[in-house]
Design an enzyme around this catalytic site. Structure first.
Site, PDB file in Angstrom:
ATOM      1  N   ALA A   1      10.439  -3.111   5.618  1.00 29.98           N
ATOM      2  CA  ALA A   1      10.629  -1.883   6.420  1.00 29.98           C
ATOM      3  C   ALA A   1      10.672  -0.654   5.522  1.00 29.98           C
ATOM      4  O   ALA A   1      11.426   0.283   5.757  1.00 29.98           O
ATOM      5  CB  ALA A   1      11.894  -1.964   7.275  1.00 29.98           C
ATOM      6  N   GLY A   2       9.835  -0.686   4.461  1.00 31.88           N
ATOM      7  CA  GLY A   2       9.890   0.383   3.470  1.00 31.88           C
ATOM      8  C   GLY A   2       8.732   1.363   3.526  1.00 31.88           C
ATOM      9  O   GLY A   2       8.673   2.290   2.735  1.00 31.88           O
TER      10      GLY A   2
ATOM     11  N   LYS B   1       0.851  -1.204   0.000  1.00 32.37           N
ATOM     12  CA  LYS B   1       0.000   0.000   0.000  1.00 32.37           C
ATOM     13  C   LYS B   1       0.877   1.241   0.000  1.00 32.37           C
ATOM     14  O   LYS B   1       2.037   1.215   0.416  1.00 32.37           O
ATOM     15  CB  LYS B   1      -0.948   0.035   1.209  1.00 32.37           C
TER      16      LYS B   1
ATOM     17  N   SER C   1       2.342  -6.128   7.250  1.00 28.02           N
ATOM     18  CA  SER C   1       0.889  -6.133   7.470  1.00 28.02           C
ATOM     19  C   SER C   1       0.200  -6.960   6.392  1.00 28.02           C
ATOM     20  O   SER C   1      -0.765  -7.681   6.670  1.00 28.02           O
ATOM     21  CB  SER C   1       0.344  -4.702   7.429  1.00 28.02           C
ATOM     22  N   ALA C   2       0.684  -6.855   5.152  1.00 28.37           N
ATOM     23  CA  ALA C   2       0.124  -7.638   4.046  1.00 28.37           C
ATOM     24  C   ALA C   2       0.283  -9.129   4.339  1.00 28.37           C
ATOM     25  O   ALA C   2      -0.655  -9.920   4.157  1.00 28.37           O
ATOM     26  CB  ALA C   2       0.820  -7.267   2.733  1.00 28.37           C
TER      27      ALA C   2
ATOM     28  N   ASP D   1      -2.268  -1.264  10.071  1.00 26.70           N
ATOM     29  CA  ASP D   1      -2.438  -1.351   8.617  1.00 26.70           C
ATOM     30  C   ASP D   1      -3.004  -2.695   8.157  1.00 26.70           C
ATOM     31  O   ASP D   1      -3.251  -2.884   6.968  1.00 26.70           O
ATOM     32  CB  ASP D   1      -1.084  -1.166   7.909  1.00 26.70           C
TER      33      ASP D   1
ATOM     34  N   PRO E   1       8.935  -4.260  -0.557  1.00 27.47           N
ATOM     35  CA  PRO E   1      10.138  -3.888   0.195  1.00 27.47           C
ATOM     36  C   PRO E   1       9.932  -4.028   1.704  1.00 27.47           C
ATOM     37  O   PRO E   1       8.853  -3.734   2.221  1.00 27.47           O
ATOM     38  CB  PRO E   1      10.384  -2.428  -0.187  1.00 27.47           C
TER      39      PRO E   1
HETATM   40  O1  C5P Z   1       0.135  -0.580  14.475  1.00 26.03           O
HETATM   41  P1  C5P Z   1       1.559  -0.764  14.083  1.00 26.03           P
HETATM   42  O2  C5P Z   1       2.190  -1.945  14.780  1.00 26.03           O
HETATM   43  O3  C5P Z   1       1.786  -0.791  12.622  1.00 26.03           O
HETATM   44  O4  C5P Z   1       2.325   0.530  14.616  1.00 26.03           O
HETATM   45  C1  C5P Z   1       3.717   0.564  14.738  1.00 26.03           C
HETATM   46  C2  C5P Z   1       4.114   1.787  15.548  1.00 26.03           C
HETATM   47  O5  C5P Z   1       3.878   2.977  14.774  1.00 26.03           O
HETATM   48  C3  C5P Z   1       3.337   2.000  16.835  1.00 26.03           C
HETATM   49  O6  C5P Z   1       3.903   1.274  17.887  1.00 26.03           O
HETATM   50  C4  C5P Z   1       3.479   3.504  17.039  1.00 26.03           C
HETATM   51  O7  C5P Z   1       4.744   3.827  17.553  1.00 26.03           O
HETATM   52  C5  C5P Z   1       3.427   4.020  15.608  1.00 26.03           C
HETATM   53  N1  C5P Z   1       2.065   4.408  15.205  1.00 26.03           N
HETATM   54  C6  C5P Z   1       1.527   5.572  15.736  1.00 26.03           C
HETATM   55  N2  C5P Z   1       0.253   5.932  15.378  1.00 26.03           N
HETATM   56  C7  C5P Z   1      -0.462   5.185  14.521  1.00 26.03           C
HETATM   57  C8  C5P Z   1       0.076   4.001  13.965  1.00 26.03           C
HETATM   58  C9  C5P Z   1       1.358   3.647  14.327  1.00 26.03           C
HETATM   59  O8  C5P Z   1       2.172   6.271  16.516  1.00 26.03           O
HETATM   60  N3  C5P Z   1      -1.691   5.565  14.208  1.00 26.03           N
END
Ligand code: C5P
Length: 295
Positions: free
Chosen positions: A99-100, A12, A106-107, A139, A97
């Site tokens: 960590a891109g 995405k 998430s996919a 995501d 990719p």
């Molecule tokens: O939900 P996900 O694991 O992808 O989020 C990774 C990190 O990104 C979270 O731990 C947070 O630090 C940050 N994040 C955030 N606000 C969001 C989504 C992610 O601060 N809405």
């Protein structure tokens, strides 16, 4: 029940990413326009004696091949909630990719949920699967659904956006990755220092999508995390200025260019490589659907 499920899961980009205040739970309140693009991971699930994760593809070495992998956590979560043992072999073939900022992890998690659900015949509803997806990451629900959607909350509350817009995305893949939490922290720091502005507006992008107006979409596309990603990776500034309609994808460091058609996209990808502005460039159609069972 099938003895093997093959899925493909799309990357995405965020056509708009408006980052609001930091909440008490450590997440930021978002308004974001997700768009699934035709660059895929292939995910294969088979019954096994224990939970096994195998990773293949160009970036495989950067992906954990153990129970900490988000796809493995998806299998464990579904198993725990439906009273099963998580005994599945999950094979990930990375085309997205790592960590891109393209939500590859998430996919994979979304595909693993759908795959394990099909393997086990759990009988969960789509809504129940989507709720599990939200537990895994902000995501992941979007990766299930694909297309174009407005995400609010921490990004997990989705509203589909109907659009006739069809375009190509050139993804300029950078060396190395960026940590999503680190990029959000950097945005908070920049804002406290008065070096980053207020949250961007997503309305112009939604309107452009509803009108199928690509120039307006290109003009309105904006990502609040871009300033933070560039602050951590100043080399991205050169990539962003290489062509119009460029923005950092999610938390970066991938840069996405919105381009009217495939020919122009291929030409831009070649130019980015020629100028050594990225380690690889991928061209993908957008928007595309979400996770799909393909075999
Ligand atoms: O939900 P996900 O694991 O992808 O989020 C990774 C990190 O990104 C979270 O731990 C947070 O630090 C940050 N994040 C955030 N606000 C969001 C989504 C992610 O601060 N809405």
């Amino acid at each position: 029940m099938p003895d093997r499920v093959v899925l493909r899961a799309p990357a995405k980009v965020n056509l708009a990413l408006s980052v609001g205040p930091l909440r008490d739970d450590g997440f930021h309140e978002l308004a974001t326009v997700f768009c699934a693009v035709g660059l895929y991971d292939e995910v294969v699930l088979e019954p096994a004696d224990e939970l096994v994760v195998e990773v293949a593809g160009a970036d495989a070495a950067a992906v954990p091949a153990d129970a900490s992998n988000l796809a493995a956590r998806a299998v464990q979560l579904l198993a725990a909630r439906t009273g099963r043992a998580p005994h599945v072999r999950v094979r990930l073939h990375k085309g997205i990719p790592v960590a891109g900022g393209c939500a590859g992890g998430s996919a994979d998690a979304a595909a693993a949920l759908v795959g394990a659900d099909a393997l086990w015949g759990t009988g969960l509803t789509g809504e129940e699967v989507s709720a599990l997806a939200a537990e895994l990451g902000s995501d992941v629900p979007f990766a299930l659904q694909g297309g174009v959607a407005l995400g609010t909350g921490r990004g997990e509350r989705l509203e589909p956006v109907a659009t006739l817009a069809r375009f190509s995305v050139v993804l300029a893949l950078a060396e190395g990755g960026l940590s999503t939490p680190a990029v959000y922290r950097e945005l908070d720091r920049l804002r406290e220092a008065g070096e980053a502005g207020r949250p961007t507006e997503v309305a112009p992008v939604l309107e452009a999508l509803r009108d199928g107006d690509l120039p307006a979409l290109a003009a309105g596309a904006a990502n609040d995390l871009q300033a933070a990603a560039v602050s951590l990776r100043p080399d991205l500034a050169d990539v962003l200025s290489a062509a119009p309609a460029a923005l950092v994808s999610g938390s970066g460091p991938t840069v996405a260019f919105l381009v009217a058609d495939d020919n122009a996209a291929q030409a831009l990808a070649a130019e980015l490589l020629d100028r050594a502005l990225c380690r690889a460039a991928a061209v993908a159609p957008a928007p595309v659907g979400g996770v799909e069972v393909v075999g």
